[in-house]
Design an enzyme around this catalytic site. Structure first.
Site, short mmCIF file in Angstrom:
data_model
loop_
_atom_site.label_atom_id
_atom_site.label_comp_id
_atom_site.label_asym_id
_atom_site.label_seq_id
_atom_site.Cartn_x
_atom_site.Cartn_y
_atom_site.Cartn_z
N ARG A 1 0.88 -1.17 0.00
CA ARG A 1 0.00 0.00 0.00
C ARG A 1 0.92 1.22 0.00
NH1 ARG A 1 -5.31 1.26 3.56
NH2 ARG A 1 -6.08 -0.05 1.88
N HIS B 1 -7.34 0.72 -6.42
CA HIS B 1 -7.55 -0.15 -5.25
C HIS B 1 -8.21 -1.45 -5.76
CE1 HIS B 1 -7.81 -1.41 -1.26
NE2 HIS B 1 -8.66 -0.56 -0.74
N GLN C 1 -10.13 -4.02 -3.51
CA GLN C 1 -11.44 -3.54 -3.06
C GLN C 1 -12.52 -3.88 -4.09
OE1 GLN C 1 -12.11 -1.85 -0.03
NE2 GLN C 1 -14.14 -2.47 -0.69
N CYS D 1 -16.28 1.40 0.56
CA CYS D 1 -15.11 0.57 0.87
C CYS D 1 -14.72 0.66 2.34
CB CYS D 1 -13.94 0.96 -0.03
SG CYS D 1 -13.35 2.65 0.24
N ARG E 1 -13.40 -8.92 1.51
CA ARG E 1 -11.98 -8.65 1.23
C ARG E 1 -11.15 -9.90 1.60
NH1 ARG E 1 -9.97 -3.45 1.37
NH2 ARG E 1 -8.04 -4.49 0.73
N1 NVA Z 1 -9.96 6.47 -1.32
C1 NVA Z 1 -9.58 6.08 0.02
C2 NVA Z 1 -9.79 4.61 0.21
C3 NVA Z 1 -9.44 4.10 1.58
C4 NVA Z 1 -9.61 2.62 1.69
C5 NVA Z 1 -8.13 6.47 0.26
O1 NVA Z 1 -7.32 6.30 -0.65
O2 NVA Z 1 -7.83 6.95 1.36
N1 CP Z 2 -11.20 -0.40 2.42
C1 CP Z 2 -9.92 -0.44 2.86
O1 CP Z 2 -8.98 -0.67 2.10
O2 CP Z 2 -9.79 -0.25 4.20
P1 CP Z 2 -8.45 -0.02 5.03
O3 CP Z 2 -7.93 1.34 4.66
O4 CP Z 2 -8.86 -0.11 6.47
O5 CP Z 2 -7.47 -1.09 4.66
#
Ligand code: NVA
Ligand code: CP
Length: 307
Positions: free
Chosen positions: A105, A132, A135, A261, A289
């Site tokens: 990530r 993502h 997701q 999400c 997930r």
């Molecule tokens: N769009 C959000 C998704 C978090 C799971 C982010 O990138 O923070």
């Molecule tokens: N939806 C998602 O990716 O959640 P987290 O940021 O908690 O991993």
């Protein structure tokens, strides 16, 4: 010899491979629910690298790898050399010699691409600024579980055209459904960044009510994604009219489901009434997930299996 398969964007897997993954997810989920031991990845090690916060992604990958018989190691930028300027390419060489699969990530997509380019083992995108994909695997699997095939359906995306939105747009091209997007002015979809071929599978609407009308699935996400915190105040003002609320859900199809999400901010991108209401499937979506990513790791390491 061909290099390892990676999952850096949804479209890295072909439609038939994604369909296989959903079938496989069903089997893996049923086994988990029946408390059946299934350890195809015994002695395999997953390394998870987090440059941003996470609850679901960390938990689902870590628990998932243990449930498949393997082990998982968590690294973050704060207390590894990754945060002290070690080149991504060097980190990839070393980490991939000591592990069997890596999940990352991070910020720009380019970082994960450089890592994958120097990795001996499969690399999975656990969220970048652009995409993502894990997701959307979970989201489409959840839709199929609740309502059947997504082909030909309409998904309404309300809010920021962010990483999750981009991945929905890729999914629409792969599975042949439509995405109706409504963003505030200045936050529109950028087709190139989304990695799509044009607008054959999406339409933009100035008014979020128009985007939601007759949709089969309504979804949104935070107004400020991780990495964009400096814009938070401005975004709160710009997105104020883009909250998914009960009035909006009323113009969608009666059988429409609501997804997010997570994490969610009730009173910002979604009202409490909607996310906690009867059409919301967000807890199944979050749970899935775990199951889809177990199928993904199995596929990337073992290919298609029959048992
Ligand atoms: N769009 C959000 C998704 C978090 C799971 C982010 O990138 O923070
Ligand atoms: N939806 C998602 O990716 O959640 P987290 O940021 O908690 O991993």
């Amino acid at each position: 010899m061909a290099g390892p398969r990676h999952f850096l964007q949804l479209k890295d897997l072909a439609r038939d491979e994604l369909a296989y993954l959903f079938d496989r997810t069903r089997t893996i989920k049923a086994r988990f629910k029946a408390y059946q031991r299934y350890w195809p990845l015994q002695d395999r090690t997953l390394v998870m690298i987090f440059e941003k916060a996470s609850t679901r992604t960390r938990l689902s990958f870590e628990a998932g790898m243990h449930q498949l018989g393997g082990s998982a190691i968590y690294l973050n930028t704060r207390d590894s050399q990754l945060g002290r300027g070690e080149p991504v390419e060097d980190a990839a060489q070393v980490i991939s010699r000591m592990s069997d699969i890596v999940m990352i990530r991070t910020f720009e997509q380019e970082i994960i691409e450089r890592f994958a380019g120097h990795s001996r083992v499969p690399v999975i995108n656990g969220l970048t600024n652009e995409y993502h994909p894990c997701q959307i695997l979970a989201d489409i699997f959840t839709y199929i579980e609740h309502r059947g095939a997504i082909q030909g359906r309409t998904v309404a995306w309300i809010g920021d055209s962010n990483n999750v939105c981009n991945t929905w747009l890729q999914a629409a091209e792969i599975f042949d459904f439509k995405v109706h997007v409504s963003t505030p002015p200045g936050y529109e979809v950028e087709a190139e960044r989304a990695g799509i071929h044009g607008n054959s599978h999406f339409r933009e609407f100035a008014d979020p009510m128009d985007a939601t009308r007759d949709a089969d699935l309504v979804t949104t996400d935070v107004w400020t994604s991780m990495g964009f915190e400096a814009e938070n105040e401005e975004r709160m003002r710009d997105f104020a009219d883009w909250q998914v609320d009960a009035d909006m859900m009323r113009v969608a199809r009666p059988e429409a489901v609501f997804m997010h999400c997570l994490p969610a901010h009730r009173g910002e991108e979604v009202s409490a009434e909607v996310i906690d209401g009867a059409q919301s499937v967000v807890w199944d979506e979050a749970e899935n997930r775990l199951h889809v990513q177990k199928a993904l790791m199995e596929f990337l390491l073992l290919g298609r299996v029959n048992d």
